[in-house]
Design an enzyme around this catalytic site. Structure first.
Site, PDB file in Angstrom:
ATOM      1  CB  SER A   1      -0.869   0.011   1.265  1.00 53.32           C
ATOM      2  OG  SER A   1      -1.459   1.287   1.441  1.00 53.32           O
TER       3      SER A   1
ATOM      4  CE1 TYR B   1      -3.547  -2.555   5.314  1.00 57.84           C
ATOM      5  CE2 TYR B   1      -2.955  -0.268   4.914  1.00 57.84           C
ATOM      6  CZ  TYR B   1      -3.384  -1.486   4.446  1.00 57.84           C
ATOM      7  OH  TYR B   1      -3.668  -1.646   3.106  1.00 57.84           O
TER       8      TYR B   1
HETATM    9  P1  NDP Z   1     -11.042  -6.250   0.153  1.00 57.80           P
HETATM   10  O1  NDP Z   1     -11.475  -6.065   1.554  1.00 57.80           O
HETATM   11  O2  NDP Z   1     -12.027  -6.040  -0.936  1.00 57.80           O
HETATM   12  O3  NDP Z   1     -10.379  -7.686  -0.037  1.00 57.80           O
HETATM   13  C1  NDP Z   1      -9.555  -8.253   0.948  1.00 57.80           C
HETATM   14  C2  NDP Z   1      -9.394  -9.723   0.630  1.00 57.80           C
HETATM   15  O4  NDP Z   1      -8.566 -10.330   1.649  1.00 57.80           O
HETATM   16  C3  NDP Z   1     -10.714 -10.449   0.622  1.00 57.80           C
HETATM   17  O5  NDP Z   1     -10.778 -11.346  -0.448  1.00 57.80           O
HETATM   18  C4  NDP Z   1     -10.703 -11.210   1.945  1.00 57.80           C
HETATM   19  O6  NDP Z   1     -11.424 -12.423   1.794  1.00 57.80           O
HETATM   20  C5  NDP Z   1      -9.220 -11.505   2.097  1.00 57.80           C
HETATM   21  N1  NDP Z   1      -8.894 -11.778   3.496  1.00 57.80           N
HETATM   22  C6  NDP Z   1      -9.025 -10.941   4.554  1.00 57.80           C
HETATM   23  N2  NDP Z   1      -8.678 -11.562   5.675  1.00 57.80           N
HETATM   24  C7  NDP Z   1      -8.337 -12.822   5.329  1.00 57.80           C
HETATM   25  C8  NDP Z   1      -7.913 -13.947   6.070  1.00 57.80           C
HETATM   26  N3  NDP Z   1      -7.788 -13.913   7.400  1.00 57.80           N
HETATM   27  N4  NDP Z   1      -7.647 -15.095   5.404  1.00 57.80           N
HETATM   28  C9  NDP Z   1      -7.801 -15.151   4.057  1.00 57.80           C
HETATM   29  N5  NDP Z   1      -8.189 -14.106   3.303  1.00 57.80           N
HETATM   30  C10 NDP Z   1      -8.467 -12.969   3.945  1.00 57.80           C
HETATM   31  O7  NDP Z   1      -9.830  -5.255  -0.025  1.00 57.80           O
HETATM   32  P2  NDP Z   1      -8.864  -4.933  -1.247  1.00 57.80           P
HETATM   33  O8  NDP Z   1      -9.160  -5.738  -2.431  1.00 57.80           O
HETATM   34  O9  NDP Z   1      -8.853  -3.477  -1.359  1.00 57.80           O
HETATM   35  O10 NDP Z   1      -7.503  -5.397  -0.582  1.00 57.80           O
HETATM   36  C11 NDP Z   1      -6.552  -6.233  -1.234  1.00 57.80           C
HETATM   37  C12 NDP Z   1      -5.176  -5.794  -0.798  1.00 57.80           C
HETATM   38  O11 NDP Z   1      -4.949  -4.464  -1.240  1.00 57.80           O
HETATM   39  C13 NDP Z   1      -4.977  -5.782   0.717  1.00 57.80           C
HETATM   40  O12 NDP Z   1      -3.717  -6.341   1.024  1.00 57.80           O
HETATM   41  C14 NDP Z   1      -4.999  -4.303   1.071  1.00 57.80           C
HETATM   42  O13 NDP Z   1      -4.218  -4.038   2.209  1.00 57.80           O
HETATM   43  C15 NDP Z   1      -4.411  -3.707  -0.186  1.00 57.80           C
HETATM   44  N6  NDP Z   1      -4.716  -2.286  -0.411  1.00 57.80           N
HETATM   45  C16 NDP Z   1      -6.023  -1.848  -0.532  1.00 57.80           C
HETATM   46  C17 NDP Z   1      -6.282  -0.497  -0.740  1.00 57.80           C
HETATM   47  C18 NDP Z   1      -7.668   0.034  -0.849  1.00 57.80           C
HETATM   48  O14 NDP Z   1      -7.851   1.277  -0.757  1.00 57.80           O
HETATM   49  N7  NDP Z   1      -8.667  -0.781  -1.084  1.00 57.80           N
HETATM   50  C19 NDP Z   1      -5.184   0.468  -0.861  1.00 57.80           C
HETATM   51  C20 NDP Z   1      -3.865  -0.104  -0.769  1.00 57.80           C
HETATM   52  C21 NDP Z   1      -3.662  -1.426  -0.556  1.00 57.80           C
HETATM   53  P3  NDP Z   1     -12.351 -13.096   2.926  1.00 57.80           P
HETATM   54  O15 NDP Z   1     -12.961 -11.996   3.737  1.00 57.80           O
HETATM   55  O16 NDP Z   1     -13.335 -13.875   2.128  1.00 57.80           O
HETATM   56  O17 NDP Z   1     -11.421 -13.972   3.701  1.00 57.80           O
END
Ligand code: NDP
Length: 279
Positions: free
Chosen positions: A142, A161
């Site tokens: 990020s 984070y």
């Molecule tokens: P979402 O919340 O849409 O997706 C997060 C994903 O991570 C989901 O598929 C969720 O699936 C999975 N996840 C969360 N916890 C777990 C766990 N304990 N075990 C397995 N899977 C898990 O967010 P984003 O798509 O935005 O995030 C994706 C990445 O991008 C992250 O690493 C985030 O930090 C990063 N990011 C996002 C930004 C934003 O503004 N959106 C900006 C910068 C970076 P499920 O809940 O089904 O387990």
């Protein structure tokens, strides 16, 4: 270097929404076999159907909570399979909130998912990739990794984070340097605010129901993935999808070089004299 368009197996964590979903559908369209990892089984099933229609050679779903060691071990076992030539460590949770108040167990899970799982899966993937002479690892960090000294004003309260994403950046850059002459690429992606459901939930409770997008705005997840896959092809280690002046990454490296000038045996004069300190 082998092309990363070759239809090997790609394992994507956090595939059930947002950026991970986009990686999965894009890689499906390239004819890859997919292994989709997340906690929400129904979402993964829906994605599997979409990915198959989009052209995936095959789709496996692996329901796993990456904060749990036994689940992580199952995913690591699959990642170490000799068909996997692309690992996307995308799963992430934020644990935002005032450091002194946010649930300490939640912070542990932030580290488990964002740091421990990312490291363990990379460690599981790389030896086989090196042995087979091909492969790539994409780690999703990020831009908050670079926001350490900015106050939580408009930005979230985010010490753990940001620290976890700083780890992803340093880990990936350092590993990339270690593997510079190897046939395995590693990339860290640093999105800014992205239009996913990332800011919809509290803690690490999965958002229920259909996929949605938070109200905070941000770059479409599809563009983040386009930038990442394009950058991977050109060997870009640090991919910042929204950064026009890409030489900012080189300037960061130059600033780090300046900082490392502090590694000498002599203390800097501004701290006073060593013998005064001992009195
Ligand atoms: P979402 O919340 O849409 O997706 C997060 C994903 O991570 C989901 O598929 C969720 O699936 C999975 N996840 C969360 N916890 C777990 C766990 N304990 N075990 C397995 N899977 C898990 O967010 P984003 O798509 O935005 O995030 C994706 C990445 O991008 C992250 O690493 C985030 O930090 C990063 N990011 C996002 C930004 C934003 O503004 N959106 C900006 C910068 C970076 P499920 O809940 O089904 O387990």
């Amino acid at each position: 270097m082998t092309s990363h368009d070759a239809p090997g197996t790609a394992l994507v964590t956090g595939a059930s929404s947002g950026i991970g979903w986009e990686y999965a559908t894009r890689l499906a369209a390239r004819g890859r076999h997919l292994v989709l990892v997340a906690r929400r089984a129904e979402r993964l099933e829906a994605l599997a159907e979409e990915a198959s229609k989009a052209g995936a050679a095959g789709v496996e779903t692996l329901v796993a909570d990456l904060a749990r060691p036994e689940d992580l071990a199952r995913v690591a076992e699959r990642v170490s399979g000799d068909d996997v030539d692309l690992l996307v460590n995308n799963a992430g949770i934020n644990g935002y909130g005032p450091f002194a108040e946010v649930d300490a167990d939640l912070l542990g899970r932030v580290l488990n998912v964002n740091v421990v799982a990312l490291t363990a899966l990379t460690r599981a993937a790389v030896p086989g990739m090196l042995a087979r002479g091909r492969g790539a690892v994409i780690n999703v960090a990020s831009l908050l990794a670079f926001a350490g000294d900015l106050p939580p004003d408009r930005l979230p309260q985010r010490a753990v984070y940001a620290g976890s994403k700083g780890y992803a950046v340093t880990f990936t850059r350092t590993l990339a340097a270690e593997l510079a002459d190897a046939p395995v690429r590693v990339q860290v992606v640093c999105p800014g605010l992205t239009a996913t459901e990332f800011h919809l939930g509290a803690g690490d409770t999965p958002v229920s129901g259909e996929r949605r997008i938070h109200d905070e705005g941000g770059m479409p997840a599809a563009d983040v993935v386009t930038a990442s896959l394009a950058g991977l092809e050109t060997g870009e280690v640090v991919c910042v999808p929204g950064l026009t002046e890409a030489d900012a990454v080189a300037r960061l490296a130059a600033a780090e070089l300046d900082l490392r000038r502090g590694s000498g045996a002599r203390m800097a004069p501004r701290y006073g004299r060593t013998d005064e300190r001992a009195e």
